[in-house]
Each structure stands twice: as structure tokens, then as C-alpha cells.
Design a protein around this motif. Structure first.
Motif, PDB file in Angstrom:
ATOM      1  N   ARG A 253     101.220 -21.437  55.296  1.00  0.00           N
ATOM      2  CA  ARG A 253     102.147 -21.374  56.425  1.00  0.00           C
ATOM      3  C   ARG A 253     103.380 -20.595  56.005  1.00  0.00           C
ATOM      4  NH1 ARG A 253     107.440 -24.393  56.854  1.00  0.00           N
ATOM      5  NH2 ARG A 253     108.130 -23.892  58.962  1.00  0.00           N
ATOM      6  N   SER A 254     103.885 -19.722  56.886  1.00  0.00           N
ATOM      7  CA  SER A 254     105.037 -18.881  56.589  1.00  0.00           C
ATOM      8  C   SER A 254     106.028 -18.948  57.736  1.00  0.00           C
ATOM      9  CB  SER A 254     104.597 -17.426  56.361  1.00  0.00           C
ATOM     10  OG  SER A 254     103.633 -17.327  55.329  1.00  0.00           O
ATOM     11  N   ILE A 255     107.232 -18.427  57.470  1.00  0.00           N
ATOM     12  CA  ILE A 255     108.256 -18.332  58.508  1.00  0.00           C
ATOM     13  C   ILE A 255     108.731 -16.895  58.598  1.00  0.00           C
ATOM     14  CG2 ILE A 255     109.001 -20.716  58.213  1.00  0.00           C
ATOM     15  CD1 ILE A 255     111.377 -19.691  56.617  1.00  0.00           C
ATOM     16  N   GLY A 256     109.451 -16.562  59.689  1.00  0.00           N
ATOM     17  CA  GLY A 256     109.952 -15.219  59.881  1.00  0.00           C
ATOM     18  C   GLY A 256     111.249 -14.973  59.133  1.00  0.00           C
ATOM     19  N   ASN A 257     111.804 -13.777  59.332  1.00  0.00           N
ATOM     20  CA  ASN A 257     113.044 -13.409  58.658  1.00  0.00           C
ATOM     21  C   ASN A 257     114.274 -14.013  59.333  1.00  0.00           C
ATOM     22  OD1 ASN A 257     111.680 -11.798  56.761  1.00  0.00           O
ATOM     23  ND2 ASN A 257     111.634 -10.072  58.173  1.00  0.00           N
ATOM     24  N   ALA A 258     114.171 -14.262  60.617  1.00  0.00           N
ATOM     25  CA  ALA A 258     115.301 -14.800  61.370  1.00  0.00           C
ATOM     26  C   ALA A 258     114.884 -16.100  62.042  1.00  0.00           C
ATOM     27  CB  ALA A 258     115.769 -13.793  62.414  1.00  0.00           C
ATOM     28  N   ALA A 259     115.860 -16.971  62.273  1.00  0.00           N
ATOM     29  CA  ALA A 259     115.588 -18.254  62.924  1.00  0.00           C
ATOM     30  C   ALA A 259     114.952 -18.022  64.296  1.00  0.00           C
ATOM     31  CB  ALA A 259     116.873 -19.050  63.066  1.00  0.00           C
TER      32      ALA A 259
ATOM     33  N   GLU B 227     108.222 -23.650  62.692  1.00  0.00           N
ATOM     34  CA  GLU B 227     107.646 -22.323  62.898  1.00  0.00           C
ATOM     35  C   GLU B 227     106.480 -22.091  61.953  1.00  0.00           C
ATOM     36  OE1 GLU B 227     108.954 -17.592  62.899  1.00  0.00           O
ATOM     37  OE2 GLU B 227     110.144 -19.069  61.796  1.00  0.00           O
ATOM     38  N   ALA B 228     105.441 -21.458  62.470  1.00  0.00           N
ATOM     39  CA  ALA B 228     104.310 -20.986  61.661  1.00  0.00           C
ATOM     40  C   ALA B 228     104.077 -19.532  62.055  1.00  0.00           C
ATOM     41  CB  ALA B 228     103.062 -21.827  61.899  1.00  0.00           C
ATOM     42  N   ALA B 229     104.707 -18.633  61.303  1.00  0.00           N
ATOM     43  CA  ALA B 229     104.685 -17.216  61.660  1.00  0.00           C
ATOM     44  C   ALA B 229     103.302 -16.616  61.448  1.00  0.00           C
ATOM     45  CB  ALA B 229     105.721 -16.455  60.844  1.00  0.00           C
ATOM     46  N   VAL B 230     102.961 -15.659  62.317  1.00  0.00           N
ATOM     47  CA  VAL B 230     101.698 -14.932  62.234  1.00  0.00           C
ATOM     48  C   VAL B 230     102.009 -13.443  62.292  1.00  0.00           C
ATOM     49  CG1 VAL B 230      99.482 -14.447  63.338  1.00  0.00           C
ATOM     50  CG2 VAL B 230     100.363 -16.789  63.284  1.00  0.00           C
ATOM     51  N   ASN B 231     101.460 -12.695  61.342  1.00  0.00           N
ATOM     52  CA  ASN B 231     101.620 -11.244  61.328  1.00  0.00           C
ATOM     53  C   ASN B 231     100.281 -10.644  60.931  1.00  0.00           C
ATOM     54  OD1 ASN B 231     102.190  -8.492  60.416  1.00  0.00           O
ATOM     55  ND2 ASN B 231     104.349  -9.051  60.560  1.00  0.00           N
ATOM     56  N   ARG B 232      99.603 -10.049  61.898  1.00  0.00           N
ATOM     57  CA  ARG B 232      98.257  -9.535  61.638  1.00  0.00           C
ATOM     58  C   ARG B 232      98.268  -8.354  60.677  1.00  0.00           C
ATOM     59  NH1 ARG B 232      96.988  -9.009  67.914  1.00  0.00           N
ATOM     60  NH2 ARG B 232      99.244  -8.670  67.781  1.00  0.00           N
TER      61      ARG B 232
ATOM     62  N   THR C   8     111.055 -26.519  52.754  1.00  0.00           N
ATOM     63  CA  THR C   8     112.471 -26.221  52.956  1.00  0.00           C
ATOM     64  C   THR C   8     112.540 -24.815  53.529  1.00  0.00           C
ATOM     65  OG1 THR C   8     113.184 -27.638  51.121  1.00  0.00           O
ATOM     66  CG2 THR C   8     114.717 -25.954  51.867  1.00  0.00           C
ATOM     67  N   ASP C   9     112.845 -24.715  54.808  1.00  0.00           N
ATOM     68  CA  ASP C   9     112.868 -23.423  55.494  1.00  0.00           C
ATOM     69  C   ASP C   9     114.260 -22.812  55.387  1.00  0.00           C
ATOM     70  OD1 ASP C   9     110.333 -24.107  56.122  1.00  0.00           O
ATOM     71  OD2 ASP C   9     110.637 -24.326  58.273  1.00  0.00           O
ATOM     72  N   PHE C  10     114.310 -21.562  54.959  1.00  0.00           N
ATOM     73  CA  PHE C  10     115.596 -20.869  54.808  1.00  0.00           C
ATOM     74  C   PHE C  10     115.535 -19.531  55.535  1.00  0.00           C
ATOM     75  CE2 PHE C  10     118.188 -17.775  52.312  1.00  0.00           C
ATOM     76  CZ  PHE C  10     119.426 -18.241  52.716  1.00  0.00           C
ATOM     77  N   TYR C  11     116.444 -19.372  56.476  1.00  0.00           N
ATOM     78  CA  TYR C  11     116.603 -18.102  57.180  1.00  0.00           C
ATOM     79  C   TYR C  11     117.915 -17.485  56.707  1.00  0.00           C
ATOM     80  CZ  TYR C  11     112.978 -19.998  60.238  1.00  0.00           C
ATOM     81  OH  TYR C  11     111.814 -20.530  60.731  1.00  0.00           O
ATOM     82  N   PRO C  12     117.882 -16.363  55.975  1.00  0.00           N
ATOM     83  CA  PRO C  12     119.105 -15.804  55.392  1.00  0.00           C
ATOM     84  C   PRO C  12     120.062 -15.303  56.467  1.00  0.00           C
ATOM     85  CG  PRO C  12     117.273 -14.274  55.149  1.00  0.00           C
ATOM     86  CD  PRO C  12     116.689 -15.553  55.683  1.00  0.00           C
ATOM     87  N   PRO C  13     121.359 -15.298  56.164  1.00  0.00           N
ATOM     88  CA  PRO C  13     122.328 -14.798  57.138  1.00  0.00           C
ATOM     89  C   PRO C  13     122.227 -13.277  57.282  1.00  0.00           C
ATOM     90  CG  PRO C  13     123.416 -15.273  55.067  1.00  0.00           C
ATOM     91  CD  PRO C  13     122.005 -15.759  54.929  1.00  0.00           C
TER      92      PRO C  13
END
Length: 472
Positions: free
Chosen positions: A245-251, A260-265, A363-368
Motif C-alpha cells: 500500500r502506498s500514498i501520494g505526494n500530497a494529502a 489513502e491507497a494510491a494507485v499508479n498504473r 505512519t503517513d507523511f505528506y511533505p510540505p
């Protein structure tokens, strides 16, 4: 004579009695030996883990009879239903030695024959797994599985009873509802394909592999992320394990932070989970009004699972200053910037409302996004310039080259002193001798013989806009 006759008669009778009883016993022994020999096991014969090779059946029975109590004190039977495991009361288990011995065959591995009282099993199931309404047929099936598990005679035995052979009614064990933001035809096709997907016992489900098997016309990764995120949140409410499971770059804007469970084909970013139970489950995704609803159905779980999201920790952006020749005054804001966020996701396990365990998930982290300000280039003074430009006062403006810019007059070059770079003192007087380029120009030439000196007007020096002397 009478005494002699009596003695002889007694001896004869005793002799015949001994012969009679001896013959009788010898005959019985012969009959038992020839026609009814004592039964014993052959070579390489085992009952459970005990070697009974060449042992009489009666001796084998006596051997096991002496071990029954010791086995009861140390044996353990663990029974698993879905997500819960409990110890069966082994004291009520009965080893049927007669059936065990009579059914054993020489030269092979044999099992013990056990009997578990139905009333003990019913009470055990009702106490340990009260969420399951077992039928009589289910109880009979479970007893047979437990007895079969004990048959090997191991000290520790583990039996799972919640496979798909049970007649239990399947129900929704977890569900979630997200706001529906799906617009494309392709997203509708994905939802339609996910309306009833079976997740077999112990099987892994890959979201990318599933959608790659569909003939999708048009769907964005953002829409696929929204669907996968709803499934992910539902999975967290069960004992399913999350493998990838992954997350995106922004919230995310459409999905709660931490879910969130990001999907990028293009990058192969997938969402993968596993059903660890011995029974199958059904995954259902549907659009109900303005909501995207996801549910998992199967045999009821013993424990309750709750998703806990910690407080969001804000991360301040930094200020980045840039300089550009395209900015003349003030500053331009190239990027306003945005705060980052960090959040911890946990899964708690509950029994009758009491928390038994807390499992860390992520622990989900979306950088500023840092703020970027662009300023004009600063005018840097030349470190090698020997002159300093001055602002002309009224009446002092000079424009010899006609370019409309004041021609500053160069100041005299600095003369090095003893100890500084460039100091020359060939005559030893302690004064810098200088060089030919530094000597002042003569204002007149020698007069020709027999004539007067003719004065020559010295050339006007020429300077550039920075005040540097230009050689003629």
C-alpha cells in the motif's frame, strides 16, 4: 499288607491324575499354539509415535493404558475459528484402546481412536465462539475434525474448524462509505466488476492485477485511488493483512488522511491484501446515491476491529528565495506553499468492547510544499575595479564620447609600498620604482638640430562607462 496295598493304590491314582492333568494342559497349550497362536504386530508397526513392532496386542494395550493419564496432563488441543483460537478441554477426551488395537495394521503407521463427547464440544463452541450459530451437522463435522486431529497422538495438536464446509450464514463483517466523486465511464466499469468478487481462503488480492484484466475505456489513477482507498479502509476493519500500500505526494482531498491507497498504473504502484482465514469472503463495491460503498461478507469474526487515526501533526513549509533577471523590482510569488502533515494509523482489536491489542499499521507523511519568492538580481560591484563611480554635481557632467552617460575620471592608481604585492625597489631607496607604463608622458619632444622645440599636445585619455582607462 493292607497298608502296602493302600500305598500302591494311592501311587497309581496320583500317577494317573498327574498324567491326566498334564495331558489336558499340554493339549490346551498345543491347541492354542497350533490353532490359536497369540497375536502380535509385525515389523515396522507404529501406533501414533510409539513403535509396537513384534509386540503382542495385549501387551500393546497395556502399554498405552499406562500412558493415558500422562498424555492427558501434557496434551493440548488448540481449536481455531476464523480469527480466534482456544484450548479444548482435553480432560474429556477418551482414547478407545480396544478400537485402536483392533484397527491397527502391521507394517504401517496407525492412529489412535478418540471419542469427544458432543455435549463437551457444544459447550466449548458456545463459550469460545459465541458469534457462530453452529448447526447439529456443523457440530458433528467439527467433532470428526477434532478426533481426526488427535489421532496422530501428538502432544500439541492444532485444528481449524472454520472452512467453507460449515453451514453458517455469511454476513457483512466490515463496510465503509466514501463520498462518490467518480465521473468517468471506466470508473463505473471498475465498480461494476467489483460487485461480487470472491476472496478465497488464504488468497491474495491485487488491485492492479484485477483491473488489468478489465477492458477499461477511460479511467484516471485518481479515480482508481479513490476506489482502492475505500477497499483499504474496509480491509482495516477485519483481520485481513495489508501486503502492499502506498500514498501520494500530497494529502488527498477526497479521501481521509491515513486511509489513502494510491494507485499508479505507469509506475506499478499497487494495493494488495490477503485473506488469512480458512474460509472465503466476498468483496462488494457499489455506488449508492452520492456514496461509494464497500463491504466484506463472510463467516462472522469473533473480534471487532477499529481503525484509529492519530491527531494530524502539521509540518511548516520553508521559505526559498530565488533571484532572477526577469524581476526588476519588489518580489514575485512563484509558489504560495502549503503545510505538510504526518499522521499515525493504528488498528485496535476488541472483544466485548474491551481493547485487547493495538496493531500499528502505518505512519503517513505528506511533505510540505515550500514557499518560493523570486527577487531581482543585485548589482554586484567589481572586485577588480580600480575606480569608484561618483555622481556628478551640477556643472560637472562630462560626456566626451557622446553616449549620454557621465564619463567618470579615473583616480590615480594606488602605489604599492614595501611589503605589498607588486613593490619594486631596484635602487634601494625604499620607494616603489614603478615601471614604464606608470611613468608620466612627456609633454614635448626634443627640438631638431638648429630649431626650437615644438610642443605636442598630449592626447586626451578615454575611459569606458565604468571609469576604466581605455588604451589608445
Amino acid at each position: 499288607m493292607d497298608k502296602k496295598k493302600f500305598g500302591k493304590t494311592f501311587i497309581v491314582i496320583l500317577t494317573f491324575a498327574l498324567l491326566f492333568f498334564g495331558a489336558a494342559n499340554a493339549g490346551a497349550y498345543a491347541v492354542n499354539t497350533l490353532f490359536f497362536p497369540a497375536q502380535e504386530f509385525g515389523e515396522n508397526t507404529y501406533i501414533g509415535t510409539t513403535d509396537v513392532s513384534n509386540m503382542a496386542l495385549a501387551d500393546a494395550k497395556s502399554l498405552f493404558a499406562g500412558q493415558v493419564e500422562a498424555w492427558r496432563e501434557t496434551a493440548e488441543l488448540q481449536v481455531t475459528y476464523q480469527d480466534a483460537t482456544a484450548n479444548y478441554p482435553i480432560d474429556n477426551a477418551e482414547i478407545l484402546l480396544d478400537e485402536t488395537i483392533s484397527q491397527a495394521q502391521s507394517g504401517i503407521q496407525n492412529n489412535f481412536v478418540y471419542h469427544l463427547p458432543p455435549e463437551t464440544t457444544v459447550a466449548f463452541l458456545a463459550e469460545q465462539f459465541p458469534v457462530a450459530a453452529f448447526t447439529e451437522a456443523d457440530i458433528a463435522t467439527i467433532i470428526a475434525k477434532l478426533e481426526q486431529g488427535l489421532a496422530a497422538g501428538q502432544i500439541q495438536t492444532h485444528v481449524t474448524i472454520s472452512d467453507d464446509t460449515l453451514q453458517l450464514e455469511k454476513q457483512v463483517v466490515a463496510d465503509v462509505s466514501f463520498p462518490n466523486q467518480l465521473k468517468s465511464i471506466g470508473s463505473a466499469e471498475v465498480v461494476s466488476a467489483l460487485q461480487a468478487v470472491e476472496i478465497p481462503a488464504g488468497a491474495q488480492f491485487s488491485f492492479l492485477e484485477f483491473i488489468n484484466g478489465l477492458n477499461l475505456n477511460e479511467v484516471t489513477d485518481a479515480e482508481l485511488t479513490e476506489i482502492a482507498s475505500a477497499i483499504y479502509t474496509t480491509v482495516l476493519k477485519t483481520n485481513f493483512s495489508v501486503d502492499e500500500r502506498s500514498i501520494g505526494n500530497a494529502a488527498p482531498e477526497l479521501v481521509p488522511v491515513g486511509q489513502e491507497a494510491a494507485v499508479n498504473r505507469a509506475l506499478g504502484i499497487d494495493f494488495v491484501f490477503t485473506n488469512p482465514n480458512a474460509s472465503s469472503f466476498k468483496l462488494t463495491v457499489a455506488i449508492e446515491g452520492e456514496s461509494l460503498v464497500v463491504s466484506l461478507s463472510g463467516y462472522p469474526l469473533v473480534y471487532t476491529y477499529a481503525v484509529q487515526t492519530g491527531s494530524e501533526e502539521k509540518v511548516k513549509p520553508r521559505l526559498i528565495k530565488q533571484y532572477s533577471a526577469f524581476v526588476s523590482t519588489g518580489k514575485e510569488i512563484e509558489e504560495e506553499g502549503a503545510e505538510g502533515v504526518r499522521v499515525e494509523v493504528l488498528r485496535s482489536v476488541l472483544a466485548d468492547g474491551q481493547e485487547l491489542e493495538i496493531e500499528p499499521i502505518s505512519t503517513d507523511f505528506y511533505p510540505p510544499v515550500h514557499r518560493v519568492e523570486v527577487y531581482p538580481l543585485a548589482i554586484a560591484e567589481s572586485a577588480e575595479s580600480p575606480t569608484t563611480a561618483t555622481v556628478p554635481q551640477p556643472g560637472e557632467f562630462v560626456d566626451a564620447n557622446g553616449d549620454g552617460v557621465h564619463d567618470a575620471v579615473a583616480s590615480a592608481p594606488a602605489v604599492p609600498v614595501q611589503g605589498e604585492a607588486g613593490f619594486i625597489d631596484e635602487d634601494g631607496d625604499g620607494i616603489h620604482d614603478g615601471n614604464a607604463d606608470e611613468q608620466p608622458a612627456e609633454s614635448a619632444t626634443d627640438a631638431p638640430a638648429g630649431g626650437t622645440a615644438i610642443e605636442e599636445e598630449a592626447e586626451e585619455p578615454v575611459y569606458d562607462k565604468a571609469g576604466n582607462l581605455i588604451s589608445p
